[in-house]
Design a protein around this motif. Structure first.
Motif: not given
Ligand code: KG4
Ligand code: ZN
Length: 331
Positions: A110-133
């Motif tokens: 589920h936590l990986e899912g929350h982070i992946a919500a950002s991949f559904l956007a027009e502009k997606t984050p490239a790795f590496p990034f810092v994630a606050l869940v």
């Protein structure tokens, strides 16, 4: 790849269709009204309500995406962490569909899912990034090196930030879920009115239980002098104390690790003040900030399908023996 996502880890029954990182439907049946009179989620009620809703929610997700089951090429389901009885409903439905349609199944964190919500956007984050869940059960800061490689940089030592919102709303008799009510009420309050504590200032970890105690102590002291008209000031100040530490520590974690991309996700990322302060802080430091739209911050199945599609494309498969797990840390 056309993927059907299923999410039932807490009190939302959700299904969604995603293909090639784009969302085609996102259906969420909320149980808020079933739990609100108890001031929190009652696990037995949640499981029963998931059973009642799942069939309709799945049908709507397919209809809204204008596809049929025969078009679906893979199923992604939240298999943990969460309420075990709730998880089992989504998982059983997912297994039945995967078996009946003879298509691959993958269990998603589920936590990986929350982070992946950002991949559904027009502009997606490239790795590496810092994630606050930041949600009702978690307040974790990660360094995400790739889709499955995370380093935990900080976490709460006691309550999650969402829990701090929910407990305050319960103490103040404002209803459930507390974050939404407080967010709304705080808009008309002064965030500097009450000096609530900011705990563990120099640590990468968080602590919110002292904040809740400080609210309780304030309420006891003020007793019947406490006026309804002061409520917006109190909740705005309380919210500010939570938001300040979330923003400060996440930005610091990014700086300490030489990262200039931040993802903020989970139910609390729907908070208006948090979004505002993160945007300002990120702009001031030239950090690229990724916060999903509000509907994709709180629990949904599109985020599960998003990470599920990536996993399936990378060859991940789970058997029909896949089980639900209530505790499943990402690291
Ligand atoms: O991610 P989520 O839907 O479920 C979990 O995985 O826990 O997060 C739910 C949490 C609850 O504690 C709720 O009060 C909080 O997110 N929340 C908010 C807002 N909307 C939901 N907190 C602050 N402001 C909001 N607008
Ligand atoms: Zn969640």
């Amino acid at each position: 790849m056309l993927v059907l996502g299923i999410e039932s880890s807490c009190d939302e029954t959700a299904a969604a269709v995603v293909a090639d990182g784009k969302m085609f439907s996102n259906v969420i049946a909320s149980q808020i009204k079933d739990h609100s009179k108890y001031g929190g989620v009652v696990p037995e009620i949640a499981s029963r309500k998931h059973i009642e809703a799942i069939y309709t929610v799945l049908g709507e997700a397919l209809d809204n995406a204008q596809v049929t089951l025969a078009d679906i090429e893979g199923i992604a389901v939240t298999s943990g962490p969460g309420l075990i009885g709730s998880l089992l409903i989504g998982l059983s439905a997912a297994k039945a569909l995967a078996y009946a349609c003879n298509i691959p199944l993958v269990g998603v964190n589920h936590l990986e899912g929350h982070i992946a919500a950002s991949f559904l956007a027009e502009k997606t984050p490239a790795f590496p990034f810092v994630a606050l869940v930041v949600s009702g059960g978690h307040t974790n800061v990660y360094l995400a090196k790739n889709h499955h490689d995370f380093i935990l940089l900080g976490q709460t030592r006691d309550d999650a930030a969402g829990e701090a919102f929910d407990k305050a709303a319960k103490l103040l008799n404002l209803g459930y879920p507390g974050g939404v009510v407080i967010d709304k009420m705080a808009k008309s309050g002064n965030p500097q009115a009450v000096a609530f504590p900011r705990a563990m200032k120099d640590s990468p970890d968080f602590s919110f239980s002292g904040l809740k105690t400080s609210l309780l102590t304030m309420l006891k002291k003020r007793g019947c002098d406490f006026e309804k008209s002061q409520l917006p000031d109190v909740v705005a100040s309380y919210q500010e104390a939570i938001v300040d530490v979330l923003v400060e520590k996440t930005i610091r974690a990014a700086g300490d690790n030489g990262i200039d991309r931040i993802v903020v996700c989970g139910g609390v990322a729907a908070n208006g003040r948090l979004r505002e302060k993160f945007s300002a802080a990120a702009a001031a430091r030239k950090i690229d900030l990724f916060i999903p739209p509000i509907l994709l911050c709180t629990d949904n199945a599109a985020m599960i399908a998003a990470i599920g599609e990536i996993m399936l494309k990378n060859g991940h498969r789970d058997s029909l023996n896949l089980n639900a797990v209530s505790r499943w840390p990402l690291v």
